[in-house]
Design a protein around this motif. Structure first.
Motif, PDB file in Angstrom:
ATOM      1  N   UNK A 195       0.807  -1.223   0.000  1.00  0.00           N
ATOM      2  CA  UNK A 195       0.000   0.000   0.000  1.00  0.00           C
ATOM      3  C   UNK A 195       0.840   1.274   0.000  1.00  0.00           C
ATOM      4  N   UNK A 196       2.048   1.185  -0.595  1.00  0.00           N
ATOM      5  CA  UNK A 196       2.880   2.372  -0.794  1.00  0.00           C
ATOM      6  C   UNK A 196       3.101   3.118   0.524  1.00  0.00           C
ATOM      7  N   UNK A 263      -6.103   4.801   1.476  1.00  0.00           N
ATOM      8  CA  UNK A 263      -7.133   4.692   0.443  1.00  0.00           C
ATOM      9  C   UNK A 263      -7.322   6.024  -0.272  1.00  0.00           C
ATOM     10  N   UNK A 264      -7.333   7.099   0.483  1.00  0.00           N
ATOM     11  CA  UNK A 264      -7.488   8.421  -0.124  1.00  0.00           C
ATOM     12  C   UNK A 264      -6.319   8.721  -1.073  1.00  0.00           C
ATOM     13  N   UNK A 285      -0.343  -2.854  -4.392  1.00  0.00           N
ATOM     14  CA  UNK A 285      -1.509  -3.736  -4.423  1.00  0.00           C
ATOM     15  C   UNK A 285      -2.795  -2.993  -4.079  1.00  0.00           C
ATOM     16  N   UNK A 286      -2.714  -2.064  -3.132  1.00  0.00           N
ATOM     17  CA  UNK A 286      -3.916  -1.327  -2.760  1.00  0.00           C
ATOM     18  C   UNK A 286      -4.415  -0.471  -3.918  1.00  0.00           C
ATOM     19  N   UNK A 287      -3.503   0.209  -4.614  1.00  0.00           N
ATOM     20  CA  UNK A 287      -3.905   1.031  -5.755  1.00  0.00           C
ATOM     21  C   UNK A 287      -4.461   0.163  -6.876  1.00  0.00           C
TER      22      UNK A 287
END
Length: 541
Positions: A195-196, A263-264, A285-287
């Motif tokens: 998730x960076x 997330x934002x 992965x989140x992006x």
């Protein structure tokens, strides 16, 4: 009598009567269960059953010894509950491939697991699981893992350089505790690739707030107590708060706040770069999950909510952090346990590669490295077993019949709705019946020679490598490619740079289960999970 006292007495009397009714119904159900006819070990305790034996690290996997004595399909007592255990590949295939007819136990999903990771994919079943899996699959494809390999290599080299600095100019062996270092490294990897997010765990002496919050939650959840068991099966007991609830609540709030920030940021990145945004470093992965969730191919009513997406952050931490670091720890143990010949053979193959930072395709092209990883995950699977509960009355087919306590032979097992089944991961990976007499030996060559893997092992219904390590069916590990390439990257870098030896006697190392199966030093129980090794720089002769 005082009317208030009468009302209170009536309430408690009613609750007591209802409790006795539930207890009687449970005892009758257990007494007439068809599972009672199966062979199995004697019950040493009416309250605890065989649970102490199952958790005893000195027995490693107790069920393996029971199978040798009673057969491949048995029943034992987990506290007061019957638990079916089978290593029969036909039965396991039926369980894993029957869609959602066999699910994770509801108390574990809705209480124990959700207490750690919220409502992520690991706790979902049926339609919600299908939805999350469909949205998440694109993030874990081969092309995506290929691009993430650069992060795996960067952090592996970072760990190598830290270890190099600890070796003196005389290159005498130094003692190093590899489990904790590998855990910090894989945390940095899942932060960046997942998730960076920068944990900087390898460089920091103190954990940052997300690491600290997760450690608090994971630490409490890993502690096995009878009270935890009772809370998981008796919802009313959850109303009684413990002294650590306020600490856990604060940790959850921290994780949720950071999850929403991540997330934002992912949504902002997508808005700035578009559907085909350039620059892979934003494609964690989140992006990718957010992009997939916004795809026109997914109907609006099948998209994940923001809460579901945020829940994947702790899921990534659990599934992509401790399991991989533990697997590499066991690999280093195996490479130092008996003979260094395997370590030397692996190093010679790795030194033939002309770059310090190979691609995923290069790593996957190295046959001996692949064999070492396979053999590690067969013999030292981080997850030793999992549980399933029958959601309806069913019959398990068997490839090997069992003889019941009355002497009758059966080719199937009747299972009632609500009965629990242990799906043995580690035991099936090292079953003599499936793998042969040398099953307990660490022998990578079995994966390189024709016939090295027995035909019986091909019946194991795992998603990868004729083994159960990543399970199979609807709940097969979605991130197994991620884990495999990260393991290969770490071993590639570390084995090329160092020579390793055990710092303690091999018999002093024992595996203990706390969410995952980690090595401990038997003579140093106060230090918890650890693997001390002697390390020096590799110098070509």
């Amino acid at each position: 009598m005082n009317p208030i006292i009468q009302i209170v007495a009536s309430i408690f009397g009613t609750l007591g009567a209802y409790g006795l009714f539930l207890l009687a119904r449970f005892l009758i159900r257990e007494a007439i269960s068809p599972l009672n006819n199966l062979p199995g070990p004697p019950n040493p305790s009416w309250i605890q059953g065989n649970s102490k034996e199952v958790q005893d690290p000195e027995l490693d996997v107790a069920q393996e010894k029971w199978v040798d004595k009673y057969g491949t399909t048995i029943v034992y007592k987990w506290f007061v509950w019957n638990r079916l255990y089978t290593e029969d590949t036909k039965a396991i295939n039926h369980i894993l491939m029957s869609g959602y007819d066999y699910q994770k136990p509801e108390p574990a999903r809705k209480w124990a697991l959700r207490n750690i990771i919220g409502s992520g994919i690991l706790v979902q079943e049926e339609d919600e699981h299908r939805l999350q899996r469909k949205v998440m699959n694109p993030a874990f494809g081969v092309a995506q893992i290929r691009e993430l390999t650069e992060i795996f290599m960067d952090e592996s080299i970072h760990l190598r350089d830290i270890w190099v600095s600890q070796v003196g100019p005389d290159n005498k062996p130094v003692r190093i505790e590899v489990q904790s270092w590998l855990s910090r490294m894989t945390l940095d990897v899942i932060g960046r690739a997942g998730f960076n997010y920068r944990f900087d765990a390898l460089d920091s002496t103190e954990p940052n707030e997300l690491n600290k919050a997760f450690s608090i939650i994971f630490g409490f959840a890993s502690r096995f107590t009878i009270w935890n068991v009772l809370q998981s099966v008796v919802p009313a007991l959850r109303l009684f708060p413990s002294t650590v609830d306020s600490v856990k609540k604060e940790a959850y709030a921290t994780m949720e706040r950071i999850g929403r920030d991540l997330l934002r940021q992912s949504k902002a990145q997508l808005a700035a770069t578009g559907e085909k945004g350039d620059g892979w470093r934003a494609r964690d992965l989140l992006t990718l999950l957010v992009r997939s969730n916004m795809s026109k191919d997914i109907p609006e009513n099948q998209r994940m909510t923001d809460e579901d997406v945020i829940a994947q952050v702790p899921t990534f931490l659990v599934a992509g952090h401790e399991t991989t670091s533990t697997a590499v720890t066991w690999a280093l143990f195996a490479l130092t346990k008996d003979t260094k010949a395997i370590q030397d053979n692996l190093r010679q193959e790795l030194l033939q590669v002309q770059t310090d930072s190979p691609t995923m395709d290069t790593l996957n092209s190295l046959p001996y490295l692949d064999a070492v990883v396979r053999e590690t995950l067969r013999l030292h699977s981080p997850v030793s077993s999992t549980m399933r509960v029958a959601m309806k009355d069913d019959v398990l087919p068997l490839s090997t019949p069992y003889t019941d306590r009355k002497g009758n032979v059966h080719y199937e097992v009747p299972v009632r709705k609500g009965e629990s089944i242990t799906v043995p991961v580690l035991a099936m990976n090292r079953s003599k019946r499936l793998w042969g007499e040398d099953v307990k030996e660490f022998r990578p060559e079995r994966w390189l020679t024709p016939g090295g893997v027995p035909s019986a092992a091909s019946s194991i219904p795992g998603v990868w490598g004729n083994m159960m390590t990543f399970l199979g069916g609807a709940h097969a590990c979605i991130g197994y490619r991620f884990s495999l390439v990260e393991m290969k990257a770490l071993l590639f870098v570390l084995i090329r740079a160092f020579e390793f030896d055990l710092a303690v006697d091999a018999d002093d190392i024992v595996g203990k289960l706390a969410m995952v199966r980690r090595p401990h030093v038997r003579s140093e129980p106060e230090k918890g999970s650890q693997l001390p090794l002697l390390m020096k720089l590799y110098v070509p002769s």
